[in-house]
Design a protein around this motif. Structure first.
Motif, PDB file in Angstrom:
ATOM      1  N   MET A   1       2.034  -3.349  -8.840  1.00  0.00           N
ATOM      2  CA  MET A   1       2.108  -1.894  -8.755  1.00  0.00           C
ATOM      3  C   MET A   1       1.037  -1.246  -9.618  1.00  0.00           C
ATOM      4  O   MET A   1       0.374  -0.291  -9.210  1.00  0.00           O
ATOM      5  CB  MET A   1       3.492  -1.424  -9.216  1.00  0.00           C
ATOM      6  CG  MET A   1       4.624  -1.783  -8.303  1.00  0.00           C
ATOM      7  SD  MET A   1       4.734  -0.714  -6.861  1.00  0.00           S
ATOM      8  CE  MET A   1       5.217   0.821  -7.644  1.00  0.00           C
ATOM      9  N   ARG A   2       0.832  -1.780 -10.807  1.00  0.00           N
ATOM     10  CA  ARG A   2      -0.183  -1.222 -11.699  1.00  0.00           C
ATOM     11  C   ARG A   2      -1.592  -1.497 -11.220  1.00  0.00           C
ATOM     12  O   ARG A   2      -2.530  -0.791 -11.572  1.00  0.00           O
ATOM     13  CB  ARG A   2      -0.014  -1.779 -13.118  1.00  0.00           C
ATOM     14  CG  ARG A   2       1.234  -1.276 -13.838  1.00  0.00           C
ATOM     15  CD  ARG A   2       1.174  -1.611 -15.315  1.00  0.00           C
ATOM     16  NE  ARG A   2       1.151  -3.030 -15.555  1.00  0.00           N
ATOM     17  CZ  ARG A   2       2.247  -3.779 -15.740  1.00  0.00           C
ATOM     18  NH1 ARG A   2       3.436  -3.205 -15.670  1.00  0.00           N
ATOM     19  NH2 ARG A   2       2.160  -5.067 -15.965  1.00  0.00           N
ATOM     20  N   GLY A   3      -1.745  -2.538 -10.399  1.00  0.00           N
ATOM     21  CA  GLY A   3      -3.068  -2.940  -9.947  1.00  0.00           C
ATOM     22  C   GLY A   3      -3.504  -2.256  -8.687  1.00  0.00           C
ATOM     23  O   GLY A   3      -4.127  -2.888  -7.816  1.00  0.00           O
ATOM     24  N   ALA A   4      -3.209  -0.983  -8.556  1.00  0.00           N
ATOM     25  CA  ALA A   4      -3.617  -0.212  -7.377  1.00  0.00           C
ATOM     26  C   ALA A   4      -3.158  -0.902  -6.084  1.00  0.00           C
ATOM     27  O   ALA A   4      -3.873  -0.915  -5.100  1.00  0.00           O
ATOM     28  CB  ALA A   4      -5.115   0.010  -7.364  1.00  0.00           C
ATOM     29  N   TYR A   5      -1.946  -1.493  -6.155  1.00  0.00           N
ATOM     30  CA  TYR A   5      -1.297  -2.101  -5.001  1.00  0.00           C
ATOM     31  C   TYR A   5      -2.010  -3.376  -4.528  1.00  0.00           C
ATOM     32  O   TYR A   5      -1.617  -3.937  -3.524  1.00  0.00           O
ATOM     33  CB  TYR A   5      -1.140  -1.106  -3.852  1.00  0.00           C
ATOM     34  CG  TYR A   5      -0.644   0.248  -4.309  1.00  0.00           C
ATOM     35  CD1 TYR A   5      -1.136   1.411  -3.752  1.00  0.00           C
ATOM     36  CD2 TYR A   5       0.290   0.341  -5.326  1.00  0.00           C
ATOM     37  CE1 TYR A   5      -0.696   2.661  -4.183  1.00  0.00           C
ATOM     38  CE2 TYR A   5       0.725   1.578  -5.774  1.00  0.00           C
ATOM     39  CZ  TYR A   5       0.233   2.733  -5.205  1.00  0.00           C
ATOM     40  OH  TYR A   5       0.675   3.965  -5.638  1.00  0.00           O
ATOM     41  N   ALA A   6      -3.034  -3.785  -5.230  1.00  0.00           N
ATOM     42  CA  ALA A   6      -3.591  -5.137  -5.089  1.00  0.00           C
ATOM     43  C   ALA A   6      -4.310  -5.407  -3.779  1.00  0.00           C
ATOM     44  O   ALA A   6      -4.593  -6.542  -3.465  1.00  0.00           O
ATOM     45  CB  ALA A   6      -2.478  -6.176  -5.287  1.00  0.00           C
ATOM     46  N   VAL A   7      -4.552  -4.405  -2.949  1.00  0.00           N
ATOM     47  CA  VAL A   7      -5.233  -4.673  -1.685  1.00  0.00           C
ATOM     48  C   VAL A   7      -6.491  -3.812  -1.562  1.00  0.00           C
ATOM     49  O   VAL A   7      -6.669  -2.867  -2.303  1.00  0.00           O
ATOM     50  CB  VAL A   7      -4.307  -4.402  -0.470  1.00  0.00           C
ATOM     51  CG1 VAL A   7      -3.159  -5.373  -0.479  1.00  0.00           C
ATOM     52  CG2 VAL A   7      -3.778  -2.977  -0.477  1.00  0.00           C
TER      53      VAL A   7
ATOM     54  N   ALA B   1       0.804  -1.215   0.000  1.00  0.00           N
ATOM     55  CA  ALA B   1       0.000   0.000   0.000  1.00  0.00           C
ATOM     56  C   ALA B   1       0.839   1.269   0.000  1.00  0.00           C
ATOM     57  O   ALA B   1       0.303   2.362  -0.174  1.00  0.00           O
ATOM     58  CB  ALA B   1      -0.934   0.016   1.210  1.00  0.00           C
ATOM     59  N   LYS B   2       2.121   1.122   0.191  1.00  0.00           N
ATOM     60  CA  LYS B   2       3.022   2.280   0.234  1.00  0.00           C
ATOM     61  C   LYS B   2       4.275   1.941  -0.573  1.00  0.00           C
ATOM     62  O   LYS B   2       5.374   1.810  -0.026  1.00  0.00           O
ATOM     63  CB  LYS B   2       3.370   2.601   1.690  1.00  0.00           C
ATOM     64  CG  LYS B   2       3.909   3.986   1.964  1.00  0.00           C
ATOM     65  CD  LYS B   2       4.149   4.137   3.465  1.00  0.00           C
ATOM     66  CE  LYS B   2       4.657   5.523   3.819  1.00  0.00           C
ATOM     67  NZ  LYS B   2       3.609   6.539   3.702  1.00  0.00           N
TER      68      LYS B   2
END
Length: 373
Positions: free
Chosen positions: A367-373, A258-259
């Motif tokens: 990273m491209r997937g909005a951080y995946a969470v 997330a960061k």
């Protein structure tokens, strides 16, 4: 030897021949595990800080291939450092572990108080910092942070006492951006320079081997943010103070799903005049990057991860915690530092040592997937 060495850390990793060949990484000086153990505990006023103990978790880490221990003098009012000594001393005495096999990092900057929490913390600061001549009242920022050379020397020497060591391998200036907003940029970088001058002296005295900065957001903000720290300016200070062989070798900042800014946000200027993400800039300047807070203090787990996260990271059969750590150790940091008090949690995390790190494609996709969470 009184500190970690290339030969010692290499000898240590050879004990774990069944681990994935990329679990350990070499920065030219030491062999690091790609997972390190930290001793930070959030919300220090809570009562559980008085009953927990990191010693067993640290021993479990060392017995399972994790020989990077990260702490700070202010963690739990100096108790985290003291519990590291509690863990290490019996192992050193029996020969189970040698000092040169273990990388120990601590930090200075925040005023630690002392255990148990004093009845009057402001009185403690007045008595131990200001009246002792370590700093003036205006050099203590918001009653918690100080970067005077006298205070930083005291902090280093107190950490050595707490850790019961002769030498600290990595000594960080801790969250210096805490002072920005209270002092101007010129004063801020002047204080960094004075701190680095002291650190070079501590190196010559054998009290530390190398130094660095452990920051939270300072190196991750946009360049016009009040609390932004320029790596280029910091490296310039180190070169001016310590010459070609200066000791500014390490930088630590948060890196997690997330960061992920240290990997993907181009905000640090390199010598070609262009801006790059922090990890790239560190590599360009010869600074080793370590990732902190890989689990974002457990805030990553408010809901389950998407199913494809484990698939991309090769952690489908493991927990979301394992997936988060796999991501954090796979993007470019030499090590991702997790906190664990329970030895069983250390064992759970050490399972990753058997897995290869995730691919660059997997990291970039997440990273491209909005951080995946």
């Amino acid at each position: 030897m009184a500190h970690a060495t290339k030969e010692g850390t290499f000898g240590y990793l050879k004990k774990f021949g069944k681990y994935s060949k990329d679990f350990y990484r070499f920065n030219g000086e030491l062999f690091f595990p790609s997972l390190g153990i930290g001793t930070y505990k959030a919300e220090p006023y809570k009562e559980d800080n008085y009953i927990i103990n990191y010693a067993e978790a640290i021993r479990m880490a060392l017995r399972n291939g994790i020989n990077l221990i990260d702490t700070a003098i202010n963690y739990r009012y100096q108790m985290s450092e003291r519990e590291i000594a509690e863990a290490l001393n019996p192992m050193f005495t029996t020969g189970e572990i040698m000092r040169e096999e273990v990388i120990i990092a601590s930090k200075a900057g925040f005023i630690p108080l002392d255990f148990p929490f004093p009845d009057n913390p402001y009185g403690w600061i007045q008595e131990n910092i200001i009246k002792s001549g370590l700093a003036s009242a205006d050099e203590v920022i918001i009653d918690q942070h100080c970067m005077t050379p006298a205070y930083l020397r005291w902090s280093c020497e107190q950490s050595l006492k707490n850790l019961e060591l002769e030498t600290i391998d990595i000594f960080y200036l801790h969250n210096p951006e805490t002072q920005l907003g209270y002092i101007d940029q010129e004063t801020f970088y002047g204080r960094i320079e004075a701190a680095f001058e002291l650190f070079e002296t501590l190196r010559s005295e054998g009290k530390i081997v190398s130094y660095g900065i452990a920051a939270w957001n300072g190196f991750l903000y946009e360049a016009d943010h009040t609390e932004y720290i320029s790596l280029a300016k910091v490296v310039g200070i180190a070169r001016r103070v310590g010459g070609e062989h200066h000791g500014f070798k390490y930088l630590q900042s948060p890196f997690n799903l997330a960061k992920p800014h240290a990997y993907g946000y181009a905000n640090q200027q390199c010598e070609d005049g262009k801006f790059y993400p922090l990890m790239h800039a560190c590599a360009s300047y010869g600074v080793t990057y370590l990732g902190s807070s890989p689990l974002l203090q457990k805030n990553l787990f408010k809901r389950p991860f998407a199913s494809n996260v484990g698939e991309m990271l090769n952690t489908s059969e493991l927990s979301d915690v394992a997936s988060a750590l796999q991501f954090a150790r796979s993007a470019g940091a030499i090590s991702a530092i997790f906190g664990a008090v329970d030895p069983s949690h250390v064992m759970d995390n050490a399972i990753l040592a058997y897995l290869p790190e995730a691919s660059v494609d997997a990291v970039n996709t997440l990273m491209r997937g909005a951080y995946a969470v």
